[in-house]
Design a protein around this motif. Structure first.
Motif: not given
Length: 279
Positions: A30-39, A44-52, A249-258
């Motif tokens: 998701p865009t907001d994850v890609q734009e994080l100032d992180k490695s 990926v860790e942030r993304f997968l933890k949220t998905v789970i 599923a939520g890549n095109d939304t600002s609320h991708w987690e939902q």
């Protein structure tokens, strides 16, 4: 608890036969994850933890795909272990590794996944021979899912080719796995694609008690109705995998987690006619 007992419990307790595939593609985050100032690994860790976190109420299993972790280098392997720790203990964890080798190499793959990680099962490729499976079958608490009829078009190149007996290679693999299960402690399952529903019944008939890992629903276009028909007489417990159609599923939304949560919930509902057969 044996692998088959844990599998039955996971499906029953969660009232779901859904398996969520964890395929962390950096280009699809998701865009907001890609734009994080992180490695990249931290993203990926942030993304997968949220998905789970947002899918765990809707599934019985998770299937981390090793290729996506290996592509991140040594830190990707470390991330794989951390993600395993995030998955609730009542879920089945399948390492999607598709390993397949002989002798001590297979033995060391078995040690790597079954002794060094907390996975319950692994995907294996049997095309170097059924001996390659043996090192993975000594423990009743572990399972394997052996490629039998894959969901990709390339299944026609080999797996759907016919032998002189009239059997397809897929059916022959299933038959031989059934024989091997008779003398194995570990559970032997099969990977069969939902996109191959019209060719599925002759394969699973050869090994009617095999647990099944079924990719191909979602982005690959497999029909749930056709799959339910093919599974009508099958006794083994199925896990029906979806990866991209849920986790992105939520890549095109600002609320991708939902959106991810809702996609998992919706697919679980669509799979209910299959799930209710087994719970």
């Amino acid at each position: 608890m044996s692998f088959l007992q844990k599998l039955a419990s996971a499906i029953s307790d969660n009232q779901s036969c859904l398996c969520v595939g964890l395929d962390p593609n950096l280009d699809l985050l998701p865009t907001d994850v890609q734009e994080l100032d992180k490695s990249d690994v931290q993203k990926v860790e942030r993304f997968l933890k949220t998905v789970i976190e947002v899918t765990q109420d809707h599934c019985a299993a998770y299937k981390p795909n090793l290729g996506f972790f290996e592509a991140l280098g040594s830190q990707g392997w470390e991330l794989f272990f951390r993600i395993l720790d995030e998955i609730p203990s009542d879920k089945i964890i399948i390492a999607d590794a598709k390993r397949g080798d002989i002798s001590s190499t297979a033995e060391h793959y078995s040690k790597a996944f079954f002794e060094q990680t907390e996975v319950d099962a692994i995907t294996l490729n049997p095309l170097m021979g059924f001996e390659t499976l043996e090192p993975f079958l000594a423990d009743k608490d572990k399972g394997i899912y052996t490629l039998a009829l894959t969901s990709n078009p390339g299944a026609a190149d080999l797996l759907l080719q016919k032998l002189s007996s009239g059997q397809t290679i897929s059916s022959y693999i299933a038959q031989q796995l059934s024989y091997k299960q008779e003398n194995s402690e570990g559970a032997i399952g099969m990977v069969v694609g939902a996109t191959q529903a019209e060719d599925l019944r002759p394969v699973i008939t050869e090994f009617s008690e095999a647990p099944l890992l079924i990719p191909g629903v979602g982005k690959q276009g497999g029909s749930i109705t056709a799959l339910a028909d093919a599974l009508d007489d099958h006794l083994g417990l199925p896990l029906i995998n979806s990866s991209r159609s849920i986790i992105y599923a939520g890549n095109d939304t600002s609320h991708w987690e939902q959106a991810v949560s809702e996609s998992a919930e919706q697919l679980t509902h669509q799979l209910r006619p299959i799930t209710k057969k087994y719970v």
